[in-house]
Design a protein around this motif. Structure first.
Motif, PDB file in Angstrom:
ATOM      1  N   GLU A 187       0.810  -1.209   0.000  1.00  0.00           N
ATOM      2  CA  GLU A 187       0.000   0.000   0.000  1.00  0.00           C
ATOM      3  C   GLU A 187       0.843   1.258   0.000  1.00  0.00           C
ATOM      4  OE1 GLU A 187      -3.121   0.540  -0.511  1.00  0.00           O
ATOM      5  OE2 GLU A 187      -3.344  -1.607  -0.847  1.00  0.00           O
ATOM      6  N   ALA A 188       2.052   1.190   0.539  1.00  0.00           N
ATOM      7  CA  ALA A 188       2.938   2.354   0.458  1.00  0.00           C
ATOM      8  C   ALA A 188       3.248   2.687  -0.998  1.00  0.00           C
ATOM      9  CB  ALA A 188       4.223   2.087   1.240  1.00  0.00           C
ATOM     10  N   ILE A 189       3.571   1.658  -1.781  1.00  0.00           N
ATOM     11  CA  ILE A 189       3.870   1.882  -3.195  1.00  0.00           C
ATOM     12  C   ILE A 189       2.630   2.362  -3.941  1.00  0.00           C
ATOM     13  CG2 ILE A 189       4.665   0.791  -5.320  1.00  0.00           C
ATOM     14  CD1 ILE A 189       6.271  -1.150  -3.606  1.00  0.00           C
ATOM     15  N   ARG A 190       1.496   1.726  -3.693  1.00  0.00           N
ATOM     16  CA  ARG A 190       0.265   2.096  -4.397  1.00  0.00           C
ATOM     17  C   ARG A 190      -0.188   3.511  -4.037  1.00  0.00           C
ATOM     18  NH1 ARG A 190      -4.246  -2.534  -4.224  1.00  0.00           N
ATOM     19  NH2 ARG A 190      -5.175  -0.980  -5.612  1.00  0.00           N
ATOM     20  N   SER A 191      -0.072   3.876  -2.774  1.00  0.00           N
ATOM     21  CA  SER A 191      -0.524   5.202  -2.341  1.00  0.00           C
ATOM     22  C   SER A 191       0.331   6.298  -2.955  1.00  0.00           C
ATOM     23  CB  SER A 191      -0.490   5.293  -0.814  1.00  0.00           C
ATOM     24  OG  SER A 191      -1.331   4.325  -0.233  1.00  0.00           O
ATOM     25  N   VAL A 192       1.651   6.118  -2.914  1.00  0.00           N
ATOM     26  CA  VAL A 192       2.533   7.133  -3.498  1.00  0.00           C
ATOM     27  C   VAL A 192       2.304   7.237  -4.995  1.00  0.00           C
ATOM     28  CG1 VAL A 192       4.930   7.786  -3.865  1.00  0.00           C
ATOM     29  CG2 VAL A 192       4.245   6.781  -1.687  1.00  0.00           C
ATOM     30  N   SER A 193       2.109   6.100  -5.668  1.00  0.00           N
ATOM     31  CA  SER A 193       1.836   6.133  -7.101  1.00  0.00           C
ATOM     32  C   SER A 193       0.544   6.872  -7.408  1.00  0.00           C
ATOM     33  CB  SER A 193       1.776   4.699  -7.640  1.00  0.00           C
ATOM     34  OG  SER A 193       1.539   4.696  -9.027  1.00  0.00           O
ATOM     35  N   ALA A 194      -0.468   6.697  -6.556  1.00  0.00           N
ATOM     36  CA  ALA A 194      -1.734   7.408  -6.768  1.00  0.00           C
ATOM     37  C   ALA A 194      -1.574   8.908  -6.551  1.00  0.00           C
ATOM     38  CB  ALA A 194      -2.802   6.846  -5.838  1.00  0.00           C
ATOM     39  N   ILE A 195      -0.804   9.290  -5.539  1.00  0.00           N
ATOM     40  CA  ILE A 195      -0.618  10.711  -5.256  1.00  0.00           C
ATOM     41  C   ILE A 195       0.180  11.384  -6.367  1.00  0.00           C
ATOM     42  CG2 ILE A 195       0.424  12.364  -3.659  1.00  0.00           C
ATOM     43  CD1 ILE A 195      -0.186  10.381  -1.408  1.00  0.00           C
ATOM     44  N   LEU A 196       1.290  10.771  -6.760  1.00  0.00           N
ATOM     45  CA  LEU A 196       2.093  11.349  -7.838  1.00  0.00           C
ATOM     46  C   LEU A 196       1.371  11.264  -9.175  1.00  0.00           C
ATOM     47  CD1 LEU A 196       5.669  10.004  -6.981  1.00  0.00           C
ATOM     48  CD2 LEU A 196       4.631  12.186  -6.346  1.00  0.00           C
ATOM     49  N   GLY A 197       0.553  10.219  -9.347  1.00  0.00           N
ATOM     50  CA  GLY A 197      -0.175  10.061 -10.593  1.00  0.00           C
ATOM     51  C   GLY A 197      -1.190  11.151 -10.852  1.00  0.00           C
ATOM     52  N   SER A 198      -1.556  11.913  -9.829  1.00  0.00           N
ATOM     53  CA  SER A 198      -2.471  13.033 -10.048  1.00  0.00           C
ATOM     54  C   SER A 198      -1.810  14.171 -10.810  1.00  0.00           C
ATOM     55  CB  SER A 198      -2.977  13.560  -8.694  1.00  0.00           C
ATOM     56  OG  SER A 198      -1.898  14.077  -7.920  1.00  0.00           O
ATOM     57  N   GLN A 199      -0.447  14.157 -10.884  1.00  0.00           N
ATOM     58  CA  GLN A 199       0.273  15.207 -11.578  1.00  0.00           C
ATOM     59  C   GLN A 199       1.024  14.706 -12.804  1.00  0.00           C
ATOM     60  OE1 GLN A 199      -0.198  18.340 -10.592  1.00  0.00           O
ATOM     61  NE2 GLN A 199      -1.534  17.464  -9.021  1.00  0.00           N
ATOM     62  N   VAL A 200       1.571  13.507 -12.727  1.00  0.00           N
ATOM     63  CA  VAL A 200       2.341  12.953 -13.832  1.00  0.00           C
ATOM     64  C   VAL A 200       2.047  11.463 -13.910  1.00  0.00           C
ATOM     65  CG1 VAL A 200       4.357  12.669 -12.329  1.00  0.00           C
ATOM     66  CG2 VAL A 200       4.645  12.659 -14.817  1.00  0.00           C
ATOM     67  N   GLN A 201       1.737  10.985 -15.086  1.00  0.00           N
ATOM     68  CA  GLN A 201       1.322   9.594 -15.245  1.00  0.00           C
ATOM     69  C   GLN A 201       2.494   8.655 -15.515  1.00  0.00           C
ATOM     70  OE1 GLN A 201      -1.695   8.275 -14.827  1.00  0.00           O
ATOM     71  NE2 GLN A 201      -2.617  10.236 -14.301  1.00  0.00           N
ATOM     72  N   VAL A 202       3.444   9.088 -16.306  1.00  0.00           N
ATOM     73  CA  VAL A 202       4.465   8.172 -16.802  1.00  0.00           C
ATOM     74  C   VAL A 202       5.448   7.781 -15.703  1.00  0.00           C
ATOM     75  CG1 VAL A 202       6.319   7.856 -18.479  1.00  0.00           C
ATOM     76  CG2 VAL A 202       4.226   9.065 -19.124  1.00  0.00           C
ATOM     77  N   ILE A 203       6.043   8.769 -15.039  1.00  0.00           N
ATOM     78  CA  ILE A 203       7.097   8.480 -14.066  1.00  0.00           C
ATOM     79  C   ILE A 203       6.569   8.377 -12.642  1.00  0.00           C
ATOM     80  CG2 ILE A 203       8.832   9.584 -15.510  1.00  0.00           C
ATOM     81  CD1 ILE A 203       8.708  11.978 -13.589  1.00  0.00           C
ATOM     82  N   ALA A 204       5.252   8.322 -12.476  1.00  0.00           N
ATOM     83  CA  ALA A 204       4.708   8.198 -11.121  1.00  0.00           C
ATOM     84  C   ALA A 204       5.135   6.881 -10.485  1.00  0.00           C
ATOM     85  CB  ALA A 204       3.178   8.299 -11.163  1.00  0.00           C
ATOM     86  N   SER A 205       5.224   5.831 -11.281  1.00  0.00           N
ATOM     87  CA  SER A 205       5.624   4.536 -10.744  1.00  0.00           C
ATOM     88  C   SER A 205       7.062   4.563 -10.242  1.00  0.00           C
ATOM     89  CB  SER A 205       5.452   3.455 -11.819  1.00  0.00           C
ATOM     90  OG  SER A 205       5.871   2.204 -11.338  1.00  0.00           O
ATOM     91  N   ILE A 206       7.962   5.202 -11.010  1.00  0.00           N
ATOM     92  CA  ILE A 206       9.357   5.310 -10.568  1.00  0.00           C
ATOM     93  C   ILE A 206       9.456   6.153  -9.302  1.00  0.00           C
ATOM     94  CG2 ILE A 206      11.647   6.132 -11.220  1.00  0.00           C
ATOM     95  CD1 ILE A 206      10.984   5.533 -14.087  1.00  0.00           C
ATOM     96  N   GLY A 207       8.732   7.267  -9.272  1.00  0.00           N
ATOM     97  CA  GLY A 207       8.730   8.093  -8.074  1.00  0.00           C
ATOM     98  C   GLY A 207       8.188   7.364  -6.869  1.00  0.00           C
ATOM     99  N   ALA A 208       7.187   6.506  -7.078  1.00  0.00           N
ATOM    100  CA  ALA A 208       6.631   5.727  -5.969  1.00  0.00           C
ATOM    101  C   ALA A 208       7.677   4.788  -5.392  1.00  0.00           C
ATOM    102  CB  ALA A 208       5.414   4.934  -6.447  1.00  0.00           C
ATOM    103  N   PHE A 209       8.460   4.144  -6.253  1.00  0.00           N
ATOM    104  CA  PHE A 209       9.506   3.242  -5.761  1.00  0.00           C
ATOM    105  C   PHE A 209      10.570   4.007  -4.984  1.00  0.00           C
ATOM    106  CE2 PHE A 209      13.664   1.218  -6.510  1.00  0.00           C
ATOM    107  CZ  PHE A 209      13.459   0.047  -5.800  1.00  0.00           C
ATOM    108  N   VAL A 210      11.005   5.147  -5.507  1.00  0.00           N
ATOM    109  CA  VAL A 210      12.058   5.922  -4.843  1.00  0.00           C
ATOM    110  C   VAL A 210      11.588   6.435  -3.487  1.00  0.00           C
ATOM    111  CG1 VAL A 210      13.495   7.985  -5.002  1.00  0.00           C
ATOM    112  CG2 VAL A 210      13.153   6.548  -7.018  1.00  0.00           C
ATOM    113  N   ILE A 211      10.385   7.008  -3.437  1.00  0.00           N
ATOM    114  CA  ILE A 211       9.881   7.558  -2.181  1.00  0.00           C
ATOM    115  C   ILE A 211       9.642   6.457  -1.163  1.00  0.00           C
ATOM    116  CG2 ILE A 211       7.892   8.723  -1.136  1.00  0.00           C
ATOM    117  CD1 ILE A 211       7.709  10.451  -3.610  1.00  0.00           C
TER     118      ILE A 211
END
Length: 298
Positions: A187-211
């Motif tokens: 859920e940490a990965i999914r939540s961060v991906s959802a939050i970042l995905g509200s602004q950028v779709q492509v690299i939200a997954s990479i940002g979720a992993f890093v955060i």
């Protein structure tokens, strides 16, 4: 006048039931059992997966309690599982907060919009964890009863009954807690991906992993929820003064050597990387990322 009608009515009922069963049998015999490998896989796959979950949660703790006679095994597993849940829960909260700050500061989103996005993602994530916890608790209860039914008849001495029961129950609780560790990590990965995905779709997954990776390293190395220190504190409160004639401090030092922190730090990155890859493949984020990189390179 009504008494002679009862046997006749019973006869009609039996005759009608017999005809109904005969017709049903003809329908069954008339079916063509044309099953291929794919049909069998679709039928047996979910059943085998459910059986595997029950086996992992129930049978493996049973095997562990039967094969490992160390008095510190149960407390070690339980303490480490509790520490893991605490660390992963803190990392889950940290990742959501950091993702919200990134959206607020980096992407210059208004505080109201950033707060609403973060709150919505946190609520959805908490609800998913709640639903998964209910399911895992039920599975742990069922498999625990199976383990107890298999273990109790095998007891040879009444002096060991309390220890076997405690080890079995501790193993079941440990499985539940370890499932929570996995749930908070996912859920940490999914939540961060959802939050970042509200602004950028492509690299939200990479940002979720890093955060998420940064959050786990912070939670596991800074503060009172560092897993090795927390496990040591729990063992110090759980174990008796002497464990099989060995002082408690010496037992804890043997169970948690100095390089235990290095092992945990080294395991965080591949652990989260595997979860990220699995989630990215299921959600399609990896496919979209590969497509975007391919288009950018043309």
């Amino acid at each position: 006048m009504s008494k002679p009608d009862r046997p006749r009515g019973r006869t009609h009922w039996l005759r009608g039931s017999g005809r109904l069963m005969t017709a049903e049998w003809r329908v069954i015999r008339g079916k063509d059992p044309d099953l291929d490998a794919l049909d069998l896989t679709e039928f047996s796959g979910p059943l085998l997966a459910s059986g595997l979950v029950v086996a992992v949660v129930g049978v493996l703790p049973l095997i562990g309690t039967r094969l490992i006679s160390d008095a510190a095994f149960g407390p070690l597993v339980g303490s480490f599982a509790l520490a893991g849940v605490a660390t992963s829960a803190v990392a889950w909260m940290l990742s959501i907060v950091i993702a919200g700050l990134v959206v607020l500061i980096v992407y210059h989103v208004s505080p109201k919009a950033a707060s609403a996005t973060t709150e919505q993602a946190a609520r959805a994530s908490f609800q998913r964890i709640n639903d998964a916890t209910s399911s895992v608790t039920l599975v742990a209860l069922i498999s625990g009863l199976v383990s107890l039914a298999l273990a109790l008849p095998a007891m040879q001495s009444s002096d060991d009954e309390s220890s076997v029961l405690e080890e079995l129950l501790s193993a079941q609780i440990a499985c539940l807690l370890l499932a929570l560790v996995l749930g908070f990590s996912v859920e940490a990965i999914r939540s961060v991906s959802a939050i970042l995905g509200s602004q950028v779709q492509v690299i939200a997954s990479i940002g979720a992993f890093v955060i998420t990776l940064i959050s786990f390293y912070l939670a596991s190395s800074v503060g009172p929820f560092e897993p090795v220190s927390l496990t040591r504190t729990l063992l110090d409160s759980w174990l008796p003064a002497d464990v099989d004639g060995v002082p408690r401090d010496q037992v804890i030092d043997d169970l948690l050597p100095a390089h235990a922190r290095a092992y945990i730090a080294a395991a965080i990155t591949p652990y989260l990387a595997i979860l990220w890859l699995v989630l990215g493949r299921r959600s399609g984020d990896l496919a979209r990322l590969r497509t975007a990189i391919r288009r950018a390179g043309q």
